[in-house]
Design an enzyme around this catalytic site. Structure first.
Site, PDB file in Angstrom:
ATOM      1  N   LYS A  12      11.125  38.777  53.895  1.00 32.76           N
ATOM      2  CA  LYS A  12      11.123  40.038  53.140  1.00 32.76           C
ATOM      3  C   LYS A  12      11.261  41.262  54.063  1.00 32.76           C
ATOM      4  CE  LYS A  12       8.485  38.195  49.197  1.00 32.76           C
ATOM      5  NZ  LYS A  12       7.362  38.439  48.260  1.00 32.76           N
ATOM      6  N   TYR A  52      14.291  38.756  40.497  1.00 33.68           N
ATOM      7  CA  TYR A  52      12.899  38.681  40.021  1.00 33.68           C
ATOM      8  C   TYR A  52      12.796  38.857  38.503  1.00 33.68           C
ATOM      9  CZ  TYR A  52      10.564  38.550  44.623  1.00 33.68           C
ATOM     10  OH  TYR A  52      10.083  38.173  45.855  1.00 33.68           O
ATOM     11  N   ARG A  88       5.591  26.368  50.334  1.00 33.23           N
ATOM     12  CA  ARG A  88       4.518  27.179  49.723  1.00 33.23           C
ATOM     13  C   ARG A  88       3.240  27.081  50.557  1.00 33.23           C
ATOM     14  NH1 ARG A  88       5.794  30.658  45.601  1.00 33.23           N
ATOM     15  NH2 ARG A  88       3.672  30.389  44.838  1.00 33.23           N
ATOM     16  N   ARG A 105       1.943  34.049  56.014  1.00 28.88           N
ATOM     17  CA  ARG A 105       1.375  35.296  55.459  1.00 28.88           C
ATOM     18  C   ARG A 105       0.101  35.710  56.197  1.00 28.88           C
ATOM     19  NH1 ARG A 105       2.872  33.813  49.192  1.00 28.88           N
ATOM     20  NH2 ARG A 105       4.798  35.028  49.057  1.00 28.88           N
ATOM     21  N   ASN A 115       4.399  40.901  51.596  1.00 28.12           N
ATOM     22  CA  ASN A 115       3.769  39.667  52.086  1.00 28.12           C
ATOM     23  C   ASN A 115       4.745  38.743  52.823  1.00 28.12           C
ATOM     24  OD1 ASN A 115       5.142  38.747  49.881  1.00 28.12           O
ATOM     25  ND2 ASN A 115       3.366  37.992  48.766  1.00 28.12           N
ATOM     26  N   HIS A 118       9.134  34.854  50.790  1.00 22.90           N
ATOM     27  CA  HIS A 118       9.216  34.285  49.445  1.00 22.90           C
ATOM     28  C   HIS A 118       9.574  32.816  49.575  1.00 22.90           C
ATOM     29  CE1 HIS A 118      10.554  33.437  45.365  1.00 22.90           C
ATOM     30  NE2 HIS A 118      11.598  32.850  45.925  1.00 22.90           N
ATOM     31  N   GLU A 129      17.506  30.202  42.360  1.00 18.01           N
ATOM     32  CA  GLU A 129      17.428  31.137  43.488  1.00 18.01           C
ATOM     33  C   GLU A 129      18.470  30.816  44.569  1.00 18.01           C
ATOM     34  OE1 GLU A 129      13.258  31.053  44.517  1.00 18.01           O
ATOM     35  OE2 GLU A 129      12.700  32.070  42.652  1.00 18.01           O
TER      36      GLU A 129
HETATM   37  P1  ATP Z   1       7.040  34.795  45.945  1.00 18.53           P
HETATM   38  O1  ATP Z   1       7.530  34.594  44.538  1.00 18.53           O
HETATM   39  O2  ATP Z   1       7.564  36.056  46.579  1.00 18.53           O
HETATM   40  O3  ATP Z   1       7.246  33.586  46.790  1.00 18.53           O
HETATM   41  P2  ATP Z   1       4.371  34.211  45.047  1.00 18.53           P
HETATM   42  O4  ATP Z   1       5.018  33.104  44.269  1.00 18.53           O
HETATM   43  O5  ATP Z   1       3.265  33.856  45.988  1.00 18.53           O
HETATM   44  O6  ATP Z   1       5.449  34.985  45.903  1.00 18.53           O
HETATM   45  P3  ATP Z   1       4.405  35.765  42.606  1.00 18.53           P
HETATM   46  O7  ATP Z   1       3.241  35.764  41.678  1.00 18.53           O
HETATM   47  O8  ATP Z   1       5.619  34.971  42.243  1.00 18.53           O
HETATM   48  O9  ATP Z   1       3.863  35.329  44.066  1.00 18.53           O
HETATM   49  O10 ATP Z   1       4.801  37.268  42.850  1.00 18.53           O
HETATM   50  C1  ATP Z   1       6.057  37.596  43.406  1.00 18.53           C
HETATM   51  C2  ATP Z   1       5.862  38.690  44.418  1.00 18.53           C
HETATM   52  O11 ATP Z   1       5.438  39.871  43.749  1.00 18.53           O
HETATM   53  C3  ATP Z   1       4.769  38.447  45.468  1.00 18.53           C
HETATM   54  O12 ATP Z   1       5.182  37.662  46.543  1.00 18.53           O
HETATM   55  C4  ATP Z   1       4.459  39.845  45.899  1.00 18.53           C
HETATM   56  O13 ATP Z   1       5.458  40.351  46.802  1.00 18.53           O
HETATM   57  C5  ATP Z   1       4.545  40.604  44.582  1.00 18.53           C
HETATM   58  N1  ATP Z   1       3.254  40.666  43.915  1.00 18.53           N
HETATM   59  C6  ATP Z   1       2.576  39.659  43.312  1.00 18.53           C
HETATM   60  N2  ATP Z   1       1.405  40.056  42.809  1.00 18.53           N
HETATM   61  C7  ATP Z   1       1.322  41.381  43.101  1.00 18.53           C
HETATM   62  C8  ATP Z   1       0.362  42.399  42.859  1.00 18.53           C
HETATM   63  N3  ATP Z   1      -0.763  42.139  42.186  1.00 18.53           N
HETATM   64  N4  ATP Z   1       0.630  43.630  43.309  1.00 18.53           N
HETATM   65  C9  ATP Z   1       1.778  43.918  43.976  1.00 18.53           C
HETATM   66  N5  ATP Z   1       2.733  43.016  44.237  1.00 18.53           N
HETATM   67  C10 ATP Z   1       2.503  41.773  43.809  1.00 18.53           C
HETATM   68 MG    MG Z   2       6.708  33.389  43.011  1.00 18.86          MG
END
Ligand code: ATP
Ligand code: MG
Length: 141
Positions: A12, A52, A88, A105, A115, A118, A129
Protein backbone atom coordinates in the site's frame (compact mmCIF):
# COMPACT_ATOMS: atom_id res chain seq x y z
CA UNK A 1 0.11 -33.92 -4.11
CA UNK A 2 0.94 -30.25 -3.84
CA UNK A 3 -1.89 -27.95 -4.82
CA UNK A 4 -0.65 -24.50 -5.67
CA UNK A 5 -2.99 -21.61 -5.00
CA UNK A 6 -2.81 -18.04 -6.21
CA UNK A 7 -3.49 -14.92 -4.22
CA UNK A 8 -3.31 -11.19 -4.81
CA UNK A 9 -1.45 -8.66 -2.70
CA UNK A 10 -0.85 -4.91 -2.64
CA UNK A 11 2.01 -3.07 -1.00
CA UNK A 12 0.00 0.00 0.00
CA UNK A 13 1.02 3.68 -0.43
CA UNK A 14 2.28 4.08 3.16
CA UNK A 15 4.75 1.21 2.78
CA UNK A 16 5.94 2.25 -0.70
CA UNK A 17 6.42 5.85 0.56
CA UNK A 18 8.64 4.75 3.42
CA UNK A 19 10.77 2.54 1.14
CA UNK A 20 9.59 -0.68 2.78
CA UNK A 21 8.85 -2.33 -0.60
CA UNK A 22 12.08 -4.35 -0.66
CA UNK A 23 11.73 -5.55 2.91
CA UNK A 24 8.09 -6.60 2.39
CA UNK A 25 8.97 -8.43 -0.85
CA UNK A 26 11.75 -10.20 1.07
CA UNK A 27 9.34 -11.26 3.84
CA UNK A 28 6.89 -12.58 1.22
CA UNK A 29 9.59 -14.54 -0.64
CA UNK A 30 11.14 -15.82 2.59
CA UNK A 31 7.71 -17.23 3.52
CA UNK A 32 7.79 -19.35 0.35
CA UNK A 33 5.66 -17.39 -2.09
CA UNK A 34 6.59 -17.26 -5.76
CA UNK A 35 5.99 -13.91 -7.44
CA UNK A 36 4.11 -14.53 -10.72
CA UNK A 37 3.46 -10.87 -11.50
CA UNK A 38 4.49 -7.52 -10.08
CA UNK A 39 4.04 -3.88 -11.05
CA UNK A 40 4.17 -0.43 -9.52
CA UNK A 41 1.10 1.71 -10.24
CA UNK A 42 -0.45 4.97 -9.08
CA UNK A 43 -4.18 4.26 -9.26
CA UNK A 44 -6.95 6.84 -9.48
CA UNK A 45 -9.66 7.22 -6.85
CA UNK A 46 -12.17 5.67 -9.27
CA UNK A 47 -9.88 2.65 -9.75
CA UNK A 48 -9.54 2.29 -5.96
CA UNK A 49 -13.35 2.48 -5.62
CA UNK A 50 -13.72 -0.32 -8.19
CA UNK A 51 -11.21 -2.49 -6.37
CA UNK A 52 -12.83 -1.94 -2.94
CA UNK A 53 -16.44 -2.05 -4.23
CA UNK A 54 -17.30 -4.69 -1.57
CA UNK A 55 -16.58 -2.05 1.07
CA UNK A 56 -18.71 0.69 -0.59
CA UNK A 57 -21.16 0.90 2.32
CA UNK A 58 -18.50 0.88 5.07
CA UNK A 59 -17.89 4.18 6.92
CA UNK A 60 -14.17 4.13 6.01
CA UNK A 61 -14.73 3.70 2.23
CA UNK A 62 -14.16 7.36 1.30
CA UNK A 63 -11.03 7.67 3.38
CA UNK A 64 -9.69 4.25 2.29
CA UNK A 65 -10.07 4.95 -1.43
CA UNK A 66 -8.47 8.41 -1.01
CA UNK A 67 -5.55 6.77 0.80
CA UNK A 68 -5.15 3.98 -1.78
CA UNK A 69 -4.93 6.56 -4.58
CA UNK A 70 -2.60 8.91 -2.64
CA UNK A 71 0.65 7.51 -4.03
CA UNK A 72 2.28 4.56 -5.79
CA UNK A 73 1.41 0.99 -4.85
CA UNK A 74 2.95 -2.35 -5.86
CA UNK A 75 0.51 -5.05 -6.99
CA UNK A 76 1.55 -8.69 -6.75
CA UNK A 77 0.30 -12.01 -8.09
CA UNK A 78 1.57 -14.68 -5.70
CA UNK A 79 1.56 -18.47 -5.73
CA UNK A 80 2.16 -21.07 -3.03
CA UNK A 81 0.41 -23.97 -1.35
CA UNK A 82 -2.34 -22.50 0.86
CA UNK A 83 -1.40 -19.03 -0.41
CA UNK A 84 -4.55 -17.15 0.62
CA UNK A 85 -4.55 -18.15 4.29
CA UNK A 86 -0.76 -18.08 4.60
CA UNK A 87 -0.51 -14.54 3.23
CA UNK A 88 -3.21 -13.35 5.66
CA UNK A 89 -1.19 -14.91 8.49
CA UNK A 90 2.02 -13.25 7.29
CA UNK A 91 0.24 -9.86 7.01
CA UNK A 92 -1.12 -9.91 10.58
CA UNK A 93 -4.29 -8.32 11.95
CA UNK A 94 -5.92 -5.38 10.10
CA UNK A 95 -5.18 -3.16 13.12
CA UNK A 96 -1.37 -3.18 13.54
CA UNK A 97 -1.80 -2.71 17.30
CA UNK A 98 -3.30 -6.22 17.32
CA UNK A 99 -0.86 -7.78 14.82
CA UNK A 100 1.45 -10.55 16.02
CA UNK A 101 5.24 -10.26 16.12
CA UNK A 102 6.88 -11.33 12.89
CA UNK A 103 4.01 -10.07 10.72
CA UNK A 104 4.33 -7.43 8.01
CA UNK A 105 1.78 -5.13 9.67
CA UNK A 106 3.45 -5.41 13.08
CA UNK A 107 6.73 -4.33 11.51
CA UNK A 108 5.58 -1.70 9.03
CA UNK A 109 1.96 -0.55 9.48
CA UNK A 110 1.23 2.88 10.92
CA UNK A 111 -2.55 2.64 11.55
CA UNK A 112 -5.65 0.56 10.88
CA UNK A 113 -6.02 2.36 7.53
CA UNK A 114 -2.38 2.82 6.49
CA UNK A 115 -1.63 -0.82 7.21
CA UNK A 116 1.05 -1.50 4.58
CA UNK A 117 -0.39 -4.51 2.77
CA UNK A 118 -3.51 -6.03 1.30
CA UNK A 119 -4.18 -9.73 0.76
CA UNK A 120 -7.18 -11.49 -0.77
CA UNK A 121 -9.43 -13.13 1.83
CA UNK A 122 -10.98 -16.00 -0.21
CA UNK A 123 -10.73 -17.84 -3.54
CA UNK A 124 -13.44 -15.80 -5.25
CA UNK A 125 -11.99 -12.45 -4.11
CA UNK A 126 -8.49 -13.60 -5.14
CA UNK A 127 -9.79 -14.36 -8.65
CA UNK A 128 -11.54 -10.99 -8.92
CA UNK A 129 -8.59 -9.04 -7.52
CA UNK A 130 -5.97 -10.79 -9.72
CA UNK A 131 -8.07 -10.11 -12.82
CA UNK A 132 -8.64 -6.48 -11.74
CA UNK A 133 -4.92 -5.72 -11.94
CA UNK A 134 -3.38 -8.40 -14.19
CA UNK A 135 -4.12 -9.70 -17.68
CA UNK A 136 -3.37 -13.41 -18.19
CA UNK A 137 -0.34 -12.69 -20.37
CA UNK A 138 1.26 -10.62 -17.60
CA UNK A 139 1.67 -13.65 -15.30
CA UNK A 140 4.79 -15.72 -15.74
CA UNK A 141 2.90 -19.03 -15.67
P1 ATP B 1 -7.20 -5.82 3.20
O1 ATP B 1 -8.55 -6.07 2.58
O2 ATP B 1 -6.60 -4.50 2.79
O3 ATP B 1 -6.27 -6.97 3.01
P2 ATP B 1 -8.28 -6.59 5.75
O4 ATP B 1 -8.94 -7.70 4.99
O5 ATP B 1 -7.41 -6.96 6.91
O6 ATP B 1 -7.38 -5.72 4.79
P3 ATP B 1 -10.79 -5.17 5.59
O7 ATP B 1 -11.81 -5.28 6.67
O8 ATP B 1 -11.01 -5.92 4.31
O9 ATP B 1 -9.36 -5.56 6.23
O10 ATP B 1 -10.60 -3.64 5.29
C1 ATP B 1 -9.96 -3.21 4.10
C2 ATP B 1 -9.03 -2.08 4.43
O11 ATP B 1 -9.80 -0.96 4.86
C3 ATP B 1 -8.06 -2.33 5.60
O12 ATP B 1 -6.92 -3.03 5.24
C4 ATP B 1 -7.74 -0.93 6.01
O13 ATP B 1 -6.79 -0.32 5.12
C5 ATP B 1 -9.08 -0.23 5.85
N1 ATP B 1 -9.86 -0.27 7.08
C6 ATP B 1 -10.46 -1.35 7.66
N2 ATP B 1 -11.07 -1.04 8.80
C7 ATP B 1 -10.87 0.29 8.97
C8 ATP B 1 -11.24 1.24 9.96
N3 ATP B 1 -11.99 0.89 11.01
N4 ATP B 1 -10.84 2.51 9.79
C9 ATP B 1 -10.10 2.89 8.72
N5 ATP B 1 -9.71 2.06 7.74
C10 ATP B 1 -10.09 0.78 7.88
MG1 MG C 1 -10.06 -7.39 3.21
Amino acid sequence: MKTLQRTFSIIKPDAVAKNATGDILGMIQHAGFNILGMKMLWITKAQAEGFYAVHATRPFFESLTTFMSSGPIVVLALEKENAIADLRKLMGATDPAKAEHGTIRKKHAASIEANSVHGSDAEDTARFELSYFFAGYELTR
